[in-house]
Design a protein around this motif. Structure first.
Motif, PDB file in Angstrom:
ATOM      1  N   ALA A 123       0.279  -5.185  -6.653  1.00  0.00           N
ATOM      2  CA  ALA A 123      -0.015  -6.336  -5.791  1.00  0.00           C
ATOM      3  C   ALA A 123      -1.289  -6.108  -4.990  1.00  0.00           C
ATOM      4  O   ALA A 123      -1.553  -4.999  -4.531  1.00  0.00           O
ATOM      5  CB  ALA A 123       1.144  -6.570  -4.824  1.00  0.00           C
ATOM      6  N   ILE A 134      -4.530  10.760  10.825  1.00  0.00           N
ATOM      7  CA  ILE A 134      -3.407  11.343  10.080  1.00  0.00           C
ATOM      8  C   ILE A 134      -3.939  11.943   8.774  1.00  0.00           C
ATOM      9  O   ILE A 134      -4.787  11.351   8.102  1.00  0.00           O
ATOM     10  CB  ILE A 134      -2.345  10.262   9.748  1.00  0.00           C
ATOM     11  N   GLY A 193      -4.198  -0.939   3.647  1.00  0.00           N
ATOM     12  CA  GLY A 193      -5.390  -1.043   4.476  1.00  0.00           C
ATOM     13  C   GLY A 193      -6.501  -0.172   3.933  1.00  0.00           C
ATOM     14  O   GLY A 193      -6.256   0.776   3.184  1.00  0.00           O
ATOM     15  N   VAL A 194      -7.723  -0.537   4.288  1.00  0.00           N
ATOM     16  CA  VAL A 194      -8.887   0.268   3.903  1.00  0.00           C
ATOM     17  C   VAL A 194      -9.705   0.559   5.156  1.00  0.00           C
ATOM     18  O   VAL A 194      -9.628  -0.172   6.140  1.00  0.00           O
ATOM     19  CB  VAL A 194      -9.747  -0.443   2.835  1.00  0.00           C
ATOM     20  N   PHE A 195     -10.485   1.629   5.098  1.00  0.00           N
ATOM     21  CA  PHE A 195     -11.188   2.104   6.296  1.00  0.00           C
ATOM     22  C   PHE A 195     -12.573   1.474   6.433  1.00  0.00           C
ATOM     23  O   PHE A 195     -13.117   0.930   5.483  1.00  0.00           O
ATOM     24  CB  PHE A 195     -11.292   3.627   6.268  1.00  0.00           C
ATOM     25  N   VAL A 208      -4.697  -9.238  -0.609  1.00  0.00           N
ATOM     26  CA  VAL A 208      -5.750 -10.207  -0.289  1.00  0.00           C
ATOM     27  C   VAL A 208      -5.586 -11.494  -1.095  1.00  0.00           C
ATOM     28  O   VAL A 208      -6.129 -12.536  -0.744  1.00  0.00           O
ATOM     29  CB  VAL A 208      -7.130  -9.561  -0.591  1.00  0.00           C
ATOM     30  N   PHE A 256      -8.284  11.696   4.396  1.00  0.00           N
ATOM     31  CA  PHE A 256      -8.909  12.729   5.238  1.00  0.00           C
ATOM     32  C   PHE A 256      -8.631  14.148   4.777  1.00  0.00           C
ATOM     33  O   PHE A 256      -9.288  15.079   5.230  1.00  0.00           O
ATOM     34  CB  PHE A 256      -8.408  12.611   6.683  1.00  0.00           C
ATOM     35  N   ASN A 265       1.423  -2.213   5.399  1.00  0.00           N
ATOM     36  CA  ASN A 265       0.707  -0.941   5.545  1.00  0.00           C
ATOM     37  C   ASN A 265      -0.634  -0.911   4.808  1.00  0.00           C
ATOM     38  O   ASN A 265      -1.528  -0.169   5.199  1.00  0.00           O
ATOM     39  CB  ASN A 265       1.622   0.188   5.035  1.00  0.00           C
ATOM     40  N   ARG A 278      -0.185   4.229  -8.854  1.00  0.00           N
ATOM     41  CA  ARG A 278       0.098   4.883  -7.562  1.00  0.00           C
ATOM     42  C   ARG A 278       1.461   4.449  -7.018  1.00  0.00           C
ATOM     43  O   ARG A 278       2.212   5.259  -6.478  1.00  0.00           O
ATOM     44  CB  ARG A 278      -1.006   4.561  -6.550  1.00  0.00           C
ATOM     45  N   GLY A 319       0.831  -1.213   0.000  1.00  0.00           N
ATOM     46  CA  GLY A 319       0.000   0.000   0.000  1.00  0.00           C
ATOM     47  C   GLY A 319       0.856   1.249   0.000  1.00  0.00           C
ATOM     48  O   GLY A 319       0.480   2.267   0.570  1.00  0.00           O
ATOM     49  N   ARG A 363     -14.575  -7.700   3.611  1.00  0.00           N
ATOM     50  CA  ARG A 363     -13.605  -6.911   2.833  1.00  0.00           C
ATOM     51  C   ARG A 363     -12.529  -6.317   3.766  1.00  0.00           C
ATOM     52  O   ARG A 363     -11.338  -6.402   3.500  1.00  0.00           O
ATOM     53  CB  ARG A 363     -14.343  -5.796   2.081  1.00  0.00           C
TER      54      ARG A 363
HETATM   55  N1  LIG Z   1      -4.818   7.905   7.701  1.00  0.00           N
HETATM   56  C1  LIG Z   1      -5.088   7.635   8.970  1.00  0.00           C
HETATM   57  O1  LIG Z   1      -5.580   8.472   9.738  1.00  0.00           O
HETATM   58  C2  LIG Z   1      -4.776   6.269   9.535  1.00  0.00           C
HETATM   59  C3  LIG Z   1      -4.893   6.087  10.894  1.00  0.00           C
HETATM   60  C4  LIG Z   1      -4.611   4.846  11.450  1.00  0.00           C
HETATM   61  C5  LIG Z   1      -4.212   3.806  10.633  1.00  0.00           C
HETATM   62  N2  LIG Z   1      -4.129   4.013   9.292  1.00  0.00           N
HETATM   63  C6  LIG Z   1      -3.712   2.867   8.483  1.00  0.00           C
HETATM   64  O2  LIG Z   1      -2.601   3.231   7.716  1.00  0.00           O
HETATM   65  C7  LIG Z   1      -2.595   2.500   6.492  1.00  0.00           C
HETATM   66  C8  LIG Z   1      -2.509   3.469   5.324  1.00  0.00           C
HETATM   67  O3  LIG Z   1      -3.590   4.382   5.421  1.00  0.00           O
HETATM   68  P1  LIG Z   1      -3.693   5.692   4.497  1.00  0.00           P
HETATM   69  O4  LIG Z   1      -4.442   6.711   5.262  1.00  0.00           O
HETATM   70  O5  LIG Z   1      -2.360   6.025   3.953  1.00  0.00           O
HETATM   71  O6  LIG Z   1      -4.652   5.145   3.353  1.00  0.00           O
HETATM   72  P2  LIG Z   1      -4.710   5.509   1.775  1.00  0.00           P
HETATM   73  O7  LIG Z   1      -6.065   5.074   1.341  1.00  0.00           O
HETATM   74  O8  LIG Z   1      -4.299   6.918   1.539  1.00  0.00           O
HETATM   75  O9  LIG Z   1      -3.591   4.558   1.148  1.00  0.00           O
HETATM   76  C9  LIG Z   1      -3.709   3.169   1.215  1.00  0.00           C
HETATM   77  C10 LIG Z   1      -2.995   2.554   0.038  1.00  0.00           C
HETATM   78  O10 LIG Z   1      -3.186   1.130   0.131  1.00  0.00           O
HETATM   79  C11 LIG Z   1      -3.516   0.640  -1.149  1.00  0.00           C
HETATM   80  N3  LIG Z   1      -4.327  -0.589  -1.022  1.00  0.00           N
HETATM   81  C12 LIG Z   1      -5.624  -0.687  -0.662  1.00  0.00           C
HETATM   82  N4  LIG Z   1      -6.007  -1.975  -0.702  1.00  0.00           N
HETATM   83  C13 LIG Z   1      -4.932  -2.700  -1.091  1.00  0.00           C
HETATM   84  C14 LIG Z   1      -4.710  -4.076  -1.341  1.00  0.00           C
HETATM   85  N5  LIG Z   1      -5.700  -4.976  -1.219  1.00  0.00           N
HETATM   86  N6  LIG Z   1      -3.477  -4.482  -1.729  1.00  0.00           N
HETATM   87  C15 LIG Z   1      -2.470  -3.567  -1.882  1.00  0.00           C
HETATM   88  N7  LIG Z   1      -2.628  -2.255  -1.688  1.00  0.00           N
HETATM   89  C16 LIG Z   1      -3.856  -1.815  -1.301  1.00  0.00           C
HETATM   90  C17 LIG Z   1      -4.288   1.759  -1.833  1.00  0.00           C
HETATM   91  O11 LIG Z   1      -4.237   1.635  -3.252  1.00  0.00           O
HETATM   92  C18 LIG Z   1      -3.574   3.002  -1.312  1.00  0.00           C
HETATM   93  O12 LIG Z   1      -2.520   3.412  -2.170  1.00  0.00           O
HETATM   94  C19 LIG Z   1      -3.864   1.652   6.513  1.00  0.00           C
HETATM   95  O13 LIG Z   1      -3.565   0.360   7.016  1.00  0.00           O
HETATM   96  C20 LIG Z   1      -4.742   2.401   7.499  1.00  0.00           C
HETATM   97  O14 LIG Z   1      -5.709   1.561   8.098  1.00  0.00           O
HETATM   98  C21 LIG Z   1      -4.382   5.210   8.720  1.00  0.00           C
END
Ligand SMILES: NC(=O)c1ccc[n+]([C@@H]2O[C@H](COP(=O)([O-])OP(=O)(O)OC[C@H]3O[C@@H](n4cnc5c(N)ncnc54)[C@H](O)[C@@H]3O)[C@@H](O)[C@H]2O)c1
Length: 259
Positions: free
Chosen positions: A69, A196, A99-101, A72, A201, A97, A49, A13, A117
């Motif tokens: 990649a 973050i 992850g989805v929300f 899942v 956000f 890293n 990306r 990610g 999911r």
């Molecule tokens: N942003 C926050 O406030 C926050 C807070 C706590 C934890 N997190 C965690 O941090 C991590 C990154 O969050 P973010 O805010 O940068 O999110 P983001 O959505 O900006 O980036 C996530 C990236 O992961 C990729 N991705 C999604 N599903 C995927 C998959 N199945 N395989 C490979 N790549 C995949 C997306 O294409 C994207 O580029 C996540 O695990 C999220 O849960 C984020």
């Protein structure tokens, strides 16, 4: 930080922010790790990306390779690991890293497909990538696994049961990897970001309607975190300076869950 020069780091990610322009945590981690001299394999669901992050690293004189990649999909994860080994010959650090929300809904309104999911990407993805990378680390007797959990890994919030449960699970999984493989040279650690300012956000007004308003504003820091603040903590955890930290998830959350 000590010991990162020429280390090979795989970041899942790691692509440049999802829906909107702006930074993602994986992007910031990849860029900061490369600044420390690491060779970074940036893996993302979207190759475009991933390559945006790679370009940013190369433009700054660093070394990086992009890989498409899906964490899942077990065969996609195997191909990701092969691509990293083809590019650099080894993997020293894995950053789980991707992850989805959550859907920001109470439990009764969460569709089973949504539950599955989030469990798949946020929890099973960590398991699959770790399972694919560990044999190579064990062969060499060393390696670091860094799992991205969340403040939602220690408290409930508006984000919803599926995300809260998955991120609690990531903290448990981190402990178990440390328990199973710490004595074989593997250091498993986690990081728990608060809210973050990533693509997910950025632009959101911090009004009382914002889902994380209380969590954000009533925390000691009283503000969003910046991706860089999480990325620097990941750089530390990946480095030899964190050599005696095993199994713990380090909060980088402005103090939000202490209330
Ligand atoms: N942003 C926050 O406030 C926050 C807070 C706590 C934890 N997190 C965690 O941090 C991590 C990154 O969050 P973010 O805010 O940068 O999110 P983001 O959505 O900006 O980036 C996530 C990236 O992961 C990729 N991705 C999604 N599903 C995927 C998959 N199945 N395989 C490979 N790549 C995949 C997306 O294409 C994207 O580029 C996540 O695990 C999220 O849960 C984020």
């Amino acid at each position: 930080m000590r010991g990162l020069k020429d280390k090979v780091v795989l970041v899942t990610g790691g692509g440049h922010g999802a829906e909107q322009a702006g930074s993602s945590l994986g992007q910031a981690m990849s860029v900061e790790l490369a600044k420390e001299g690491a060779k970074v394999v940036v893996a993302d669901l979207s190759l475009e990306r991933a390559n945006a992050t790679v370009t940013q690293i190369r433009d700054a004189g660093g070394d990086a390779t992009g890989v498409e990649a899906d964490v899942v999909d077990e065969s996609s994860v195997a191909a990701m690991v092969s691509a990293a080994l083809d590019a650099y010959g080894r993997i020293d650090v894995l950053v789980n890293n991707a992850g989805v929300f959550g859907a920001y809904l109470p439990l009764l309104e969460i569709e089973t497909s949504q539950w599955e999911r989030i469990m798949d990407v946020d929890l099973k993805g960590v398991f699959l990538a770790t399972k694919a990378v560990l044999p190579h680390m064990l062969e060499r007797g060393s390696g670091v696994v860094i799992n991205v959990s969340s403040a939602s890994g220690v408290v409930a919030s508006e984000v919803g049961a599926e995300y809260t449960t998955a991120k609690h699970g990531v903290i448990g999984l981190t402990k178990q990897i440390a328990y199973d493989y710490g004595h074989k040279g593997i250091r498993a650690v986690g990081i728990g970001p608060g809210v973050i300012k990533t693509a997910a956000f950025e632009g959101a007004e911090i009004t009382p309607d914002f889902p994380f308003y209380d969590l954000t504003m009533q925390a000691p820091a009283g503000r969003y975190g910046e991706p860089l603040e999480v990325a620097r903590a990941v750089v530390f955890l990946a480095s030899d300076d964190a050599s005696f930290i095993h199994g713990h998830t380090i909060p980088v959350d402005g103090g939000s869950p202490i209330r």
